[in-house]
Design an enzyme around this catalytic site. Structure first.
Site, PDB file in Angstrom:
ATOM      1  CB  SER A  48      -0.888  -0.103   1.174  1.00 53.16           C
ATOM      2  OG  SER A  48      -0.039  -0.126   2.412  1.00 53.16           O
ATOM      3  CG  ASP A 204      -3.690   4.385   8.698  1.00 56.58           C
ATOM      4  OD1 ASP A 204      -2.841   5.413   9.024  1.00 56.58           O
ATOM      5  OD2 ASP A 204      -3.632   3.496   7.897  1.00 56.58           O
ATOM      6  CG  HIS A 207      -1.680   3.362   5.060  1.00 56.25           C
ATOM      7  ND1 HIS A 207      -2.452   2.376   5.879  1.00 56.25           N
ATOM      8  CD2 HIS A 207      -0.958   2.374   4.148  1.00 56.25           C
ATOM      9  CE1 HIS A 207      -2.451   1.187   5.630  1.00 56.25           C
ATOM     10  NE2 HIS A 207      -1.513   1.154   4.652  1.00 56.25           N
TER      11      HIS A 207
END
Length: 227
Positions: A48, A204, A207
């Site tokens: 990601s 979060d 990220h």
């Protein structure tokens, strides 16, 4: 007309002919980025951090795109979140199973493999073996390919021995394959991220934001310039 102005005009003319929309900072980066790898076709395999998320790094804001513009690369980013050399979240596949064929299909001259913190709970010998196998397959299927391996990216400055060991599990097979290895963990890219403004890491706690992607792009650029 100065040489620099002439280059800028040429870039703009080419952009018009090709129907490309460029921002002024993109034009500046393209005009200045004249290196040995300029014009390279590059595929990016990763998690990601390279795919981008709703917290940052979507499209042109992704570090892969930023570095691509700066270096004059044509980038195909096949990264998928929730993946690693061994790890695959539900509905995904590991790097080799899910991304290798897509990367090879664009016949890149350079392949960047980034990751992965997702392998953190996997026995390190398995990570090293999977990494070595991926690099071997890339070199067999793309003779003469340049490999750039970016180790796991951690989102704050709390670097532990287990994180360093994970990075080393990727480093060893990368160097054995003749790849350029870039080490975000030992370089502690996100030290101080908790107090940075604008925020480098999203809500979060994992990220990168768009600002975080710019930081990654800067660190990658510096590492490539060091050689």
């Amino acid at each position: 007309m100065s040489v620099g102005a002439g280059v800028l005009v040429l870039v703009l003319v080419v952009a018009v002919v090709l129907g490309v929309t460029l921002r002024w900072n993109d034009v500046g980066a393209s005009a200045e980025a004249v290196g040995v790898d300029r014009g390279s076709t590059v595929a990016v395999i990763g998690d990601s951090i390279s795919q981008g998320t709703k917290l940052g790094g979507v499209g042109r804001a992704n570090w892969t795109s930023i570095v691509g513009v700066a270096r004059g690369w044509t980038v195909t980013d096949v990264a998928v979140g929730g993946t690693g050399y061994v790890y695959a979240s539900p509905g995904t596949q590991d790097f080799a199973a899910g991304q290798l064929d897509r990367a090879v299909a664009v016949r890149p001259t350079t392949v960047v493999v980034q990751g992965s913190r997702n392998d953190g709970l996997t026995p390190l010998p398995q990570v090293s073996a999977a990494a070595a196998d991926l690099y071997r397959q890339l070199q067999q299927r793309l003779p003469g390919v340049r490999l750039i391996v970016i180790g796991p990216v951690w989102s704050d400055g709390t670097i532990t021995p287990s994180l360093e060991a994970l990075s080393d599990a990727v480093r060893a097979p990368a160097l054995a394959a003749g790849a350029t290895y870039i080490d975000p963990i030992r370089e502690n890219w996100f030290a101080g991220a908790d107090t940075a403004s604008p925020p480098l890491i999203g809500s979060d706690g994992v990220h990168p934001t768009d600002a975080g992607h710019r930081l990654i792009a800067d660190r990658v650029q510096r590492a490539l310039e060091r050689g």
